[in-house]
Design an enzyme around this catalytic site. Structure first.
Site, mmCIF file in Angstrom:
data_model
loop_
_atom_site.group_PDB
_atom_site.id
_atom_site.type_symbol
_atom_site.label_atom_id
_atom_site.label_comp_id
_atom_site.label_asym_id
_atom_site.label_seq_id
_atom_site.Cartn_x
_atom_site.Cartn_y
_atom_site.Cartn_z
ATOM 1 C CD GLU A 189 -2.247 1.589 2.321
ATOM 2 O OE1 GLU A 189 -2.924 0.775 3.509
ATOM 3 O OE2 GLU A 189 -3.114 2.659 2.551
ATOM 4 C CG ASP A 223 7.278 8.028 14.189
ATOM 5 O OD1 ASP A 223 7.867 9.391 14.395
ATOM 6 O OD2 ASP A 223 6.392 8.709 13.648
ATOM 7 C CG ASP A 227 7.299 13.698 16.542
ATOM 8 O OD1 ASP A 227 6.153 13.819 15.874
ATOM 9 O OD2 ASP A 227 7.765 15.167 17.407
#
Ligand code: ZN
Length: 455
Positions: free
Chosen positions: A44, A96, A98
């Site tokens: 995807e 991830d 951050d």
């Protein structure tokens, strides 16, 4: 560097996808060498288009079809999702990290802002997670990428890991998580004996950065207001003594020595001492510096993550791979923006035309003949050709003869190096394309042409 203006994106993106985006190596990376049938086709992709139009669940029959679509749609942002059959089945394990998750322990910036001081937190995060992935979890292929704004991403590409269930992924994140509790929790790290080797090793990593980052850079014990925040993490029996002593000390370093010395004494004395062994100094180091992972990004297979090499729509910066050997030198503010890249491309075009005019000395003209333009037509086709040679180059020390690196815009060269793992280096400004024989073998994830090399 040319300032980036988000309003210029509609104008810059067509150039970026036509001439700068590394379609070839990118397609090879996501195809994993075609070993598993249709791995690329079942992936995807998701695009963010102009005016925040969000298109999910896109798939392509070939990297070339993806390339055509990118050049047609010129998306502001590309995200990569899972590899599907019917339900999501496989995906890289992703992390991830951050900077906004560190707001409670950053003195210099908050929310989306970052500076060179707090960027050290990302360096520490990569060092801790990468060490644990390799040494503790047995992972081999990691791709670390700058997110383009205020964080870093990690793509774990090992064959086995791509098949992990959400439960296994959650377990890995759980293993790698030490800082627990939300805004209302004061003490987010609680250690007790026996100390797990992962914690011991992580403290070892933090120690290398703590003095320069936390004591000097953030000055966490610099004023009564800031040290109260730190002392709130120390058990009461030690807190009062330190509160009395801290004002007598000169700076954060001296105050830290005092605190650390006291904690070390409790540990040396063990159970024979007056007070129980206390790890408050370690807990403080970890609370202030240990990586904070977003479990939802790593756990779910359906979760998307911004693609390497795509443009960050807010900053214009390219998501470039990180060279772990030069991680401490990485400067997020020196990462090229789409504006600076396109400007360089234009400038290089002018040079090439000048050289064709025959006004320069023969040597330079010979170099010009090998230049990416007009020999190769476009930088992206050069990229494709270069990587074929680059593979030999990195594997067996043969230098790419087709490419005159001097003819490339320096930033394009810098992006090229992003592909040329493991030996080629991340470094703006130096002009060396040959593999470095003294570099340790493959400390990085396979990417593009290196995917199927034996290590
Ligand atoms: Zn900062």
């Amino acid at each position: 560097m040319a300032p980036f203006e988000p309003a210029a994106l509609p104008e810059l993106l067509p150039l970026f996808y036509r001439r700068l985006f590394p379609h070839g190596p990118y397609g090879r990376w996501l195809g994993y060498g075609g070993v598993v049938k249709n791995y690329f086709q079942l992936r995807e992709f998701s695009f963010t288009l102009r005016d925040d139009i969000y298109v999910r669940f896109q798939s392509f029959s070939s990297p070339q079809e993806l390339e055509r679509e990118l050049q047609k749609l010129n998306p502001y942002k590309i995200d990569i999702g899972a590899v599907y059959s019917h339900r999501p089945q496989e995906k890289e394990l992703v992390f991830d990290i951050d900077m906004t998750d560190y707001d409670d322990v950053r003195m210099c910036c908050s929310s989306a802002d970052i500076c060179s001081k707090c960027w050290t937190l990302m360096t520490i995060a990569v060092r801790i997670i990468d060490r644990a992935l390799v040494e503790d979890l047995g992972v081999r292929h990691r791709l670390w990428v700058y997110s383009g704004r205020r964080g870093v991403h990690c793509w774990v590409c090992d064959d086995v890991v791509r098949k992990w269930s959400p439960a296994l992924r959650a377990a890995a994140v759980e293993y790698l998580t030490l800082v627990k509790g939300g805004a209302e929790t004061v003490k987010k790290v609680n250690l007790s004996e026996p100390i797990h080797p992962f914690i011991r090793r992580s403290v070892g990593v933090v120690e290398k950065y703590f003095e320069a980052y936390a004591l000097v850079g953030q000055d966490i014990l610099g004023s009564p207001e800031s040290w109260e925040k730190v002392l709130a993490l120390v058990p009461e029996e030690h807190r009062e003594v330190l509160q009395d002593e801290f004002p007598k000390k000169r700076d954060s370093m001296q105050r830290w020595e005092l605190l650390k010395g006291r904690m070390e004494r409790t540990r040396r004395q063990g159970t024979a001492g007056k007070s129980a062994p206390c790890y408050a100094d370690w807990e403080i180091m970890l609370q202030f510096c240990f990586p904070r992972l977003d479990i939802n990004v790593s756990k779910g297979l359906g979760h998307l993550l911004k693609s390497p090499f795509s443009v960050h729509p807010k900053t214009g910066r390219i998501s470039v791979p990180l060279d772990l050997q030069r991680l401490e030198q990485f400067d997020p503010f020196a990462v090229p923006t789409i504006s600076s890249l396109c400007e360089e491309l234009d400038a290089a075009g002018d040079d090439a035309e000048q050289e064709e005019g025959g006004e320069l000395e023969p040597k330079r003209r010979a170099r010009g003949r090998r230049a990416w333009r007009p020999t190769c037509g476009s930088l992206s086709s050069l990229w494709r050709r270069w990587n074929v040679h680059g593979e030999e180059s990195c594997g067996g020390g043969v230098t790419c003869k087709e490419t005159s690196e001097a003819s490339l815009p320096p930033t394009a060269l810098f992006l090229l190096r992003g592909h040329c793992w493991p030996q080629a280096s991340w470094c703006l400004g130096t002009r060396r394309l040959q593999p470095n024989p003294s570099a340790p073998l493959n400390p990085f994830p396979p990417f593009g042409p290196f995917l199927h090399k034996k290590h």
